[in-house]
Design a protein around this motif. Structure first.
Motif: not given
Length: 318
Positions: A240-266
């Motif tokens: 579950l933890l691996a999914f949480a980190f990988c999925a939040s990283w991938l979601l940020g990439k797909m939505l192309n959100i700014p880097r600082t926001d992407h880190i907050s999402l992760i």
């Protein structure tokens, strides 16, 4: 090395509380007194949450509504769906009570302190992280009980009857509201006594965990669970933890959100709060189940801190 493996001393305290509850659980009349003390501790906990959550900060960070919505949906939609999927896979290998615990941990909000701290270390949007933590934990007062009923229901002896609604109102919503109202007069006093309030905060959580786990031990928890089961449980929590980190990283990439926001999402998306989870479990689950159900969340909490340290360092270097 030890600090990296155990970055949060309070998690060690909670694990020690579990050992104490296993060796010296409260029983009989003392158990009923302990439940009252636990309810008072939870009341104090949410009063402190209300007292320390600045309304101005919340209003400022709410302007980044797109990021907040993404984080909100990830925490309360994507992660619960992942919990359901992992629970389905884990069902043949684990007792039903731990399956409930796995699902329960996925419907908890993000942590307040660690998600913000690691976001700051990694160069994330700290203001957005603060807002996300505040909004998620406030929303959890309403949403986590609803998700418990929808996703767990009778399996975990959970439900929102009239008594549970009254409990949530009396020892969660009421103290939080009082804390917000008292912020005008006590806000400056609280700001000067962060160490004292942090200690009181942690003491309230520790009491709630001790009382809940004691009930599980008295009901025969350790006679039903062996070391092999705990190892298997930890394996699914790692998944579950691996999914949480990988999925939040991938979601940020797909939505192309700014880097600082992407880190907050992760970090806001992958972290789960035992500070909110333990009190809510004590309210939502009948009988001795609460103590066992929060065990997966305790393990997840420790693992998320271990994993977050190198992830934050790498993001900072990049």
């Amino acid at each position: 090395m030890l600090k990296r493996l155990v970055p949060d001393n309070f998690v060690l305290v909670l694990l020690g509380i579990i050992v104490l509850a296993s060796l010296l659980p409260v029983r009989g009349e003392m158990a009923r007194i302990a439940e009252l003390v636990s309810a008072l501790a939870i009341f104090l906990l949410f009063f402190l949450h209300g007292l320390r959550l600045p309304r101005a900060e919340v209003l400022t960070a709410m302007r980044n509504w797109r990021l907040q919505l993404i984080i909100f949906l990830f925490v309360f939609a994507v992660m619960p769906l992942a919990g359901q999927a992992v629970a389905t896979i884990a069902t043949p290998f684990l007792p039903a009570i731990f399956i409930t615990g796995l699902v329960f941990l996925t419907i908890l909000p993000s942590t307040v302190q660690s998600a913000i701290s690691y976001s700051s270390i990694a160069g994330g949007n700290v203001a957005a992280s603060v807002m996300a933590a505040a909004a998620l934990n406030l929303s959890a007062i309403f949403i986590t009980p609803l998700l418990v009923v929808l996703l767990i229901g009778g399996v975990g002896n959970a439900g929102i009857g009239g008594d549970v609604v009254i409990k949530i109102a009396a020892i969660v919503l009421l103290p939080f509201t009082i804390g917000q109202i008292a912020q005008g007069k006590l806000g400056s006093w609280a700001a000067k006594r962060k160490s004292l309030l942090s200690f009181m905060d942690k003491a309230a959580i520790a009491i709630a965990v001790y009382v809940a786990f004691s009930a599980s031990v008295v009901a025969g928890l350790w006679s039903r669970v062996d070391m092999g089961t705990l190892v298997i449980l930890t394996g699914f929590i790692v998944l579950l933890l691996a999914f949480a980190f990988c999925a939040s990283w991938l979601l940020g990439k797909m939505l192309n959100i700014p880097r600082t926001d992407h880190i907050s999402l992760i970090f806001a998306g992958s972290h789960k709060s035992i500070a909110t989870g333990a009190p809510l479990a004590a309210i939502l689950f009948a009988g001795p189940e609460a103590g066992t159900i929060i065990l997966p969340a305790l393990i997840y909490h420790q693992l998320q801190l271990i994993v977050s340290a190198p992830v934050a360092s790498r993001l900072a270097r990049e």
